[in-house]
Motif scaffolding. Structure first.
Motif, PDB file in Angstrom:
ATOM      1  N   SER A  32       0.811  -1.209   0.000  1.00 38.78           N
ATOM      2  CA  SER A  32       0.000   0.000   0.000  1.00 38.78           C
ATOM      3  C   SER A  32       0.850   1.266   0.000  1.00 38.78           C
ATOM      4  O   SER A  32       0.400   2.310  -0.467  1.00 38.78           O
ATOM      5  N   ARG A  33       2.060   1.207   0.518  1.00 40.20           N
ATOM      6  CA  ARG A  33       2.885   2.398   0.612  1.00 40.20           C
ATOM      7  C   ARG A  33       3.897   2.516  -0.520  1.00 40.20           C
ATOM      8  O   ARG A  33       4.484   3.564  -0.723  1.00 40.20           O
ATOM      9  N   ARG A  34       4.109   1.492  -1.257  1.00 38.12           N
ATOM     10  CA  ARG A  34       5.137   1.476  -2.269  1.00 38.12           C
ATOM     11  C   ARG A  34       4.632   2.073  -3.580  1.00 38.12           C
ATOM     12  O   ARG A  34       3.546   1.772  -4.046  1.00 38.12           O
ATOM     13  N   ARG A  35       5.447   2.941  -4.175  1.00 37.56           N
ATOM     14  CA  ARG A  35       5.132   3.450  -5.503  1.00 37.56           C
ATOM     15  C   ARG A  35       5.866   2.620  -6.546  1.00 37.56           C
ATOM     16  O   ARG A  35       7.030   2.274  -6.361  1.00 37.56           O
ATOM     17  N   GLN A  67      11.506   7.049  -2.568  1.00 41.84           N
ATOM     18  CA  GLN A  67      11.724   6.375  -1.298  1.00 41.84           C
ATOM     19  C   GLN A  67      12.430   5.040  -1.539  1.00 41.84           C
ATOM     20  O   GLN A  67      12.437   4.515  -2.647  1.00 41.84           O
ATOM     21  N   ARG A  68      13.001   4.502  -0.484  1.00 40.39           N
ATOM     22  CA  ARG A  68      13.804   3.280  -0.621  1.00 40.39           C
ATOM     23  C   ARG A  68      13.007   2.130  -1.214  1.00 40.39           C
ATOM     24  O   ARG A  68      13.535   1.348  -2.014  1.00 40.39           O
ATOM     25  N   ASP A  69      11.736   2.008  -0.856  1.00 37.18           N
ATOM     26  CA  ASP A  69      10.930   0.879  -1.321  1.00 37.18           C
ATOM     27  C   ASP A  69      10.269   1.122  -2.678  1.00 37.18           C
ATOM     28  O   ASP A  69       9.654   0.212  -3.234  1.00 37.18           O
ATOM     29  N   ASP A  70      10.374   2.333  -3.208  1.00 34.86           N
ATOM     30  CA  ASP A  70       9.777   2.611  -4.514  1.00 34.86           C
ATOM     31  C   ASP A  70      10.501   1.834  -5.607  1.00 34.86           C
ATOM     32  O   ASP A  70      11.715   1.610  -5.539  1.00 34.86           O
TER      33      ASP A  70
END
Length: 378
Positions: A32-35, A67-70
């Motif tokens: 849900s938070r990852r682009r 962001q790191r997880d994008d």
């Protein structure tokens, strides 16, 4: 220095990739938070200043701010190039040059996934499935095929083109664009204003698929991707400021290429169309040529065009053109030098492309597996 070397990918590596893709879960694919950011560019010649300011420099900014997880995926879309006639030898060379350009401007293959679209068969497979869901009415409302066909024929307007020249691929290529995006379940798509209509079609097709094949309490497969507008305005032709800067224009002086020398840049800007009105004002409707130079200067200096214009209220076009020349040269000299350094490193470019294709397929394989299951093909 070349950052790394990647060995040729063989069948064992391909099988390992397939096993890895099978292990990848749907949850890890799209949290849900990852682009998941996807965009592409056609390999139809060296990019010009409008491509760089309108799209490519924004890719680098997105890479820096992510962001790191994008997940960032940037693709050279060779299949799209085939919608208009291409010389095979020139297309192959252009594909390599475009890869070198993207590396030269700052796309980092250790942070972003950089690959050739035509190296991943999942795009065309998903395109066919989406084509079977796409109403003809939606495709008829697409407008960009007319402008592309007009540009390729150097027609004065879209009304002057012969519809008999339209092929099925050019007519339906917005579906392939949708497949490019949805294959990775992208959440954000940075493209130009002229592609906004295609992002709306992509959202429509994602929604149609979700509603058609989300059964037995299955969650929707595809997110509805968001259009990400480039921060700079579009750059217009230096010779015809009523149209945007284009690689297909017959007048080479109408555009500044990323490979142009400082003397070429100076000559093209010096010959840019302006007007005879005294003073410098920003008025895109009444003074498109002058306003185009102000737009370029503001974009190259990362400034607001209104604030830039105030500095030239009591100055002439000669002063403005001189400053635009300096600003453009400052922006392009680094990428130009780096491009010339790596463009002939064939082995290096091939290794980057192989690595990117494997990474891209790692993401798209999980999507295609779910698509096939939902439509009844697996």
């Amino acid at each position: 220095m070349i950052p790394f070397r990647l060995g040729r990918v063989g069948q064992p590596a391909q099988r390992a990739l397939q096993r890895q893709c099978q292990r990848r879960t749907l949850t890890s694919q799209t949290s849900s938070r990852r682009r998941v950011i996807f965009s592409g560019i056609q390999p139809t010649g060296i990019p010009h200043l409008g491509n760089y300011l309108g799209a490519l420099s924004n890719w680098v900014k997105l890479q820096t701010s992510a962001q790191r997880d994008d997940v960032l995926l940037f693709s050279i879309v060779g299949w799209h190039a085939l919608t208009l006639p291409q010389d095979p030898t020139r297309l192959q060379s252009s594909r390599e040059d475009m890869l070198a350009v993207l590396l030269a401007i700052g796309i980092d293959p250790t942070r972003s996934i950089l690959f050739h679209q035509d190296h991943n068969r999942h795009h065309t497979e998903l395109c066919w499935i989406l084509s079977c869901l796409t109403p003809m009415g939606k495709l008829r409302r697409m407008t960009t095929w007319k402008s592309r066909l007009a540009a390729s024929r150097n027609a004065s307007s879209e009304n002057d083109i012969d519809d008999s020249l339209l092929n099925a691929g050019l007519f339906s290529y917005p579906v392939l664009q949708a497949a490019d995006v949805l294959a990775y379940r992208a959440t954000h798509v940075p493209v130009g204003e002229d592609q906004r209509q295609h992002i709306e079609l992509t959202r429509d097709l994602a929604d149609i698929f979700n509603r058609t094949f989300s059964r037995h309490n299955q969650p929707p497969l595809f997110p509805l991707p968001e259009y990400v507008e480039a921060p700079s305005k579009r750059v217009l032709s230096l010779k015809d400021p009523s149209s945007k800067m284009s690689k297909s224009s017959p007048d080479a002086a109408s555009r500044i290429l990323l490979t142009d020398t400082s003397s070429q840049i100076k000559a093209k800007i010096r010959g840019a169309v302006t007007d005879s009105i005294p003073g410098i004002t920003y008025d895109p409707l009444s003074r498109p040529g002058t306003s185009n130079l102000l737009t370029i200067l503001a974009a190259c200096t990362d400034s607001d065009v209104v604030q830039v214009t105030k500095r030239y209220e009591n100055k002439g076009h000669g002063h403005l053109k001189s400053d635009v020349t300096d600003a453009v040269e400052e922006v392009l000299k680094g990428p130009r030098t780096e491009f010339e350094r790596i463009r002939h490193e064939k082995t290096f470019l091939e290794q980057i492309a192989q690595k990117g294709a494997l990474q891209a397929m790692e993401y798209s394989a999980a999507t295609i597996d779910q698509v096939r299951r939902r439509v009844g093909l697996s």
